[in-house]
Scaffold this motif. Structure first.
Motif, short mmCIF file in Angstrom:
data_model
loop_
_atom_site.label_atom_id
_atom_site.label_comp_id
_atom_site.label_asym_id
_atom_site.label_seq_id
_atom_site.Cartn_x
_atom_site.Cartn_y
_atom_site.Cartn_z
N ARG A 79 0.85 -1.18 0.00
CA ARG A 79 0.00 0.00 0.00
C ARG A 79 0.89 1.24 0.00
NH1 ARG A 79 -2.65 -2.99 4.18
NH2 ARG A 79 -4.57 -3.97 3.43
N TYR A 80 0.46 2.26 -0.74
CA TYR A 80 1.21 3.51 -0.81
C TYR A 80 0.26 4.69 -0.64
CZ TYR A 80 4.93 0.60 -2.68
OH TYR A 80 5.90 -0.38 -2.84
N ARG A 81 0.84 5.76 -0.09
CA ARG A 81 0.10 7.00 0.12
C ARG A 81 0.77 8.09 -0.69
NH1 ARG A 81 0.18 11.45 3.80
NH2 ARG A 81 -1.90 12.04 4.55
N TYR A 82 0.04 8.63 -1.69
CA TYR A 82 0.57 9.69 -2.56
C TYR A 82 -0.05 11.03 -2.15
CZ TYR A 82 2.68 6.37 -5.83
OH TYR A 82 3.48 5.41 -6.41
N THR A 83 0.78 12.03 -1.98
CA THR A 83 0.33 13.38 -1.64
C THR A 83 0.62 14.31 -2.80
OG1 THR A 83 0.80 12.98 0.70
CG2 THR A 83 0.51 15.25 0.02
N LEU A 84 -0.40 15.00 -3.28
CA LEU A 84 -0.26 15.90 -4.41
C LEU A 84 0.19 17.28 -3.95
CD1 LEU A 84 -0.63 16.62 -7.42
CD2 LEU A 84 -3.05 17.09 -6.90
N GLU A 85 1.30 17.74 -4.49
CA GLU A 85 1.80 19.09 -4.23
C GLU A 85 1.80 19.86 -5.55
OE1 GLU A 85 2.29 20.18 -1.32
OE2 GLU A 85 2.27 18.30 -0.18
N LEU A 143 3.55 14.07 -7.13
CA LEU A 143 2.85 13.14 -6.26
C LEU A 143 3.92 12.39 -5.48
CD1 LEU A 143 0.11 11.94 -8.75
CD2 LEU A 143 -0.37 12.78 -6.45
N GLU A 144 4.10 12.77 -4.25
CA GLU A 144 5.15 12.18 -3.41
C GLU A 144 4.62 10.91 -2.77
OE1 GLU A 144 6.36 15.16 -0.69
OE2 GLU A 144 7.12 16.52 -2.25
N ALA A 145 5.39 9.83 -2.87
CA ALA A 145 4.94 8.51 -2.41
C ALA A 145 5.63 8.12 -1.12
CB ALA A 145 5.23 7.47 -3.49
N GLU A 146 4.87 7.44 -0.26
CA GLU A 146 5.43 6.83 0.94
C GLU A 146 4.70 5.53 1.20
OE1 GLU A 146 4.73 8.96 4.58
OE2 GLU A 146 2.96 9.95 3.75
N ALA A 147 5.46 4.53 1.66
CA ALA A 147 4.85 3.24 1.96
C ALA A 147 3.95 3.38 3.18
CB ALA A 147 5.92 2.20 2.21
N ALA A 148 2.80 2.73 3.14
CA ALA A 148 1.84 2.78 4.24
C ALA A 148 1.86 1.45 4.95
CB ALA A 148 0.45 3.09 3.71
N ASP A 149 2.67 1.36 6.00
CA ASP A 149 2.81 0.11 6.74
C ASP A 149 1.64 -0.08 7.70
OD1 ASP A 149 5.22 -0.38 5.45
OD2 ASP A 149 6.35 0.76 6.97
N GLU A 150 1.33 -1.32 8.01
CA GLU A 150 0.28 -1.63 8.97
C GLU A 150 0.69 -1.19 10.37
OE1 GLU A 150 -2.68 -2.68 8.90
OE2 GLU A 150 -2.98 -3.36 6.84
N ALA A 151 -0.27 -0.79 11.18
CA ALA A 151 -0.01 -0.40 12.56
C ALA A 151 -1.22 -0.79 13.40
CB ALA A 151 0.26 1.09 12.66
N ASN A 152 -0.97 -1.08 14.67
CA ASN A 152 -2.06 -1.43 15.59
C ASN A 152 -2.44 -0.28 16.51
OD1 ASN A 152 -2.23 -4.13 14.66
ND2 ASN A 152 -0.44 -4.68 15.91
#
Length: 572
Positions: A79-85, A143-152
């Motif tokens: 999963r990835y999270r892209y933020t538009l600048e 569109l800057e990408a960052e991995a979206a790791d699972e968290a509890n």
């Protein structure tokens, strides 16, 4: 797919894009291409860069420019999270590899970026489109990408990206101090969100498709955020904008935490030192919770430049309401409250709306309340009237005396009643500012004083003072400057005296009564004056005149048909 089928698909996809996303992306369609639109390809997790220029394709729906990229998955399927600048107002749209519209998200007017959540499958691609929102939308974007790791665990300020497993998910949340918590769940439609903890069970509201919001005012402690499928959405009263687009069944959960002492909030706990802003938006009031561990001197102030404020404090047998005790039309309650839980209500006179400021301060209460028992001349007793039962005091007079009994409160409209030895007097507002005052002459004997209320309840102060009776009882006749006379007025009657002035002087005439709303008149030798209610005498009257030598008529009548003892003084 043969050539004819491909051509038909390209044409139908073009109509879909115009109808749902306002785009024309068919420039790349050809008989030998499998994709419905041509665009650069980027692997998932790699940032995307581009630029809108005057040569960028035009959206035929609204005439703005756009740029597209194929975002393709790999074997990892992360999963990835892209933020538009971008330096212009922009929006994101997405389509699957068959040309079906997946949704859109817009950057906020407050600078909030549009976000894309994606979990692309291996060998599958998503078309991501950056679109301007007006004709002046030109410039580079990323569109800057960052991995979206699972968290509890959920941490305030850190976006958490997840996906329901077996239809449910749960995250822990810890607060080190009391806070105003805002939870925002975005990206996946048909979800439900609950916040759980000790004495906390709140359900989020849906303010837009795929958008859930929950506001809570929490004490320090451990909490849980539960997600699941919603059988029926819990609809919010207001709408919100969607700034997030999810293409892989993922959602984003964001917690924002604010200290309660300052800032803007329309509810939650009210604590010592809090100075906050709020807004009355609908027809109802705003409510705050006030908890006290011990008896306290409490001051609550409510001010607004938009409306006439009304402030109330209720709970634990207390009901205090104030309209205009603050500056201008502002409200102020200063009282003593016992340990317990109270509700502070912010309202307006006339149902007006607007912004306000609310402040609360607490101090230690070192005194004590006495709601009954004996009271002697010179005593001042503080009590609390709760609206149930009698607050009754015993008062003894040893010899004929002029008595002043005063009952005052900032919390409610008090009424004082005196009974005994054939006397039954009651007063509401003779003490000024809704306070009570009984001034009379009492024979030796035992009397009772009852504290009552015209409206409301709360803290009061009762004082008793006596002085040797140096006046005289008379229902008429002559009087001289400096004398004090008590007369008994019958219903519908009046008292008349002749004031004899032997030399020119300024004379102050005052008529007061615990039973009669007096009207005072002075006439003779060219003088004709009358007064009903002197500002500082409640329902008493005052006339101040410089009088020449002679005889003047002083007359006292009643407003209405009341009767009782009247005190007339002629000071200098």
């Amino acid at each position: 797919m043969d050539t004819q089928e491909t051509r038909r698909f390209c044409a139908s996809s073009g109509r879909l894009l115009v109808g749902l996303a306002g785009l024309i992306l068919l420039a790349g369609c050809s008989d030998d291409e499998a994709r419905f639109a041509s665009a650069p390809e980027v692997s998932a997790g790699v940032g995307i860069e581009g630029e809108l220029t005057s040569t960028s394709p035009v959206n035929l729906n609204n005439g703005t420019r756009y740029s597209a990229h194929w975002l393709c998955g790999d074997d990892g399927a992360k999963r990835y999270r892209y933020t538009l600048e971008a330096p212009f107002d922009a929006s994101l749209s997405a389509f699957d590899d068959q040309g079906h519209w997946l949704g859109s998200a817009e950057a906020g007017a407050d600078g909030q970026s549009a976000i894309l959540l994606t979990a692309p499958e291996a060998q599958r691609c998503t078309l991501v489109v950056v679109n301007g929102r007006d004709g002046a939308a030109f410039g580079p974007y990323a569109l800057e990408a960052e991995a979206a790791d699972e968290a509890n665990a959920l941490t305030a300020g850190d976006p958490l990206v997840g996906r329901l497993e077996d239809g449910a998910a749960e995250y822990s949340l810890s607060l080190d101090a009391p806070a105003h918590l805002e939870l925002a769940l975005s990206g996946e439609e048909g979800l439900d969100m609950r916040l759980l903890g000790e004495d906390v069970n709140q359900r989020a509201e849906s303010c837009a498709a795929g958008e859930l919001r929950l506001d809570a005012y929490l004490e320090a402690g451990d909490y849980r955020v539960q997600l699941g499928q919603a059988a029926k959405p819990n609809m919010a009263a207001t709408e919100c904008a969607s700034h997030l687009l999810s293409t892989g069944g993922s959602y984003q959960l964001l917690a924002e935490q604010r200290d309660l002492a300052e800032g803007r909030r329309n509810g939650g706990p009210l604590r010592d030192g809090d100075r906050i802003g709020g807004s009355l938006d609908g027809e109802s009031s705003n409510f705050y919770a006030l908890h006290l561990d011990e008896p306290s001197e409490v001051t609550v102030e409510l001010g607004s430049s938009d409306f006439d404020t009304v402030l109330s404090v209720s709970g634990d047998g207390t009901e205090i309401r104030n309209d205009d005790s603050g500056r201008n039309t502002d409200s102020r309650i200063q009282t003593v409250l016992m340990a317990g839980d109270y509700r502070v209500e912010v309202a307006s006179y006339g149902n007006s709306r607007g912004d306000y400021e609310l402040a609360m301060q607490r101090g230690e209460f070192s005194g004590e309340f006495r709601n009954d028992g004996p009271i002697a001349s010179g005593d001042e007793v503080q009590g609390q009237y709760g609206g149930i039962g009698n607050n009754r005091y015993q008062f003894t007079v040893e010899e004929v005396a002029e008595v002043n009994l005063a009952l005052a409160s900032q919390d409610f409209d008090p009424v004082l009643r005196l009974q005994g030895n054939g006397v039954d007097l009651s007063d509401d507002d003779s003490g000024g500012d809704r306070n009570s005052l009984i001034s009379t002459v009492l024979e030796p004997g035992d009397y009772t004083l009852d504290v009552q209320s015209y409206s409301g309840n709360g803290v009061y102060t009762l004082s008793a003072n006596t002085a040797a009776f140096e006046g005289r009882m008379s229902d008429g006749g002559e009087m001289a400057p400096g004398e004090t006379i008590y007369g008994e007025m019958s219903a519908g009657g009046h008292l008349t005296y002749q004031l004899v002035v032997d030399e020119a002087r300024e004379v102050v005439l005052e008529s007061t009564s615990s039973a009669v709303d007096t009207i005072l008149s002075l006439s003779g030798n060219g003088v004709d004056a009358q007064n009903d209610d002197a500002a500082d005498l409640g329902l008493g009257s005052r006339i101040v005149r410089r009088l020449e030598p002679g005889t003047y008529e002083v007359s006292i009548s009643a407003y209405g048909s009341s009767n009782g003892m009247v005190r007339l003084s002629s000071g200098e």
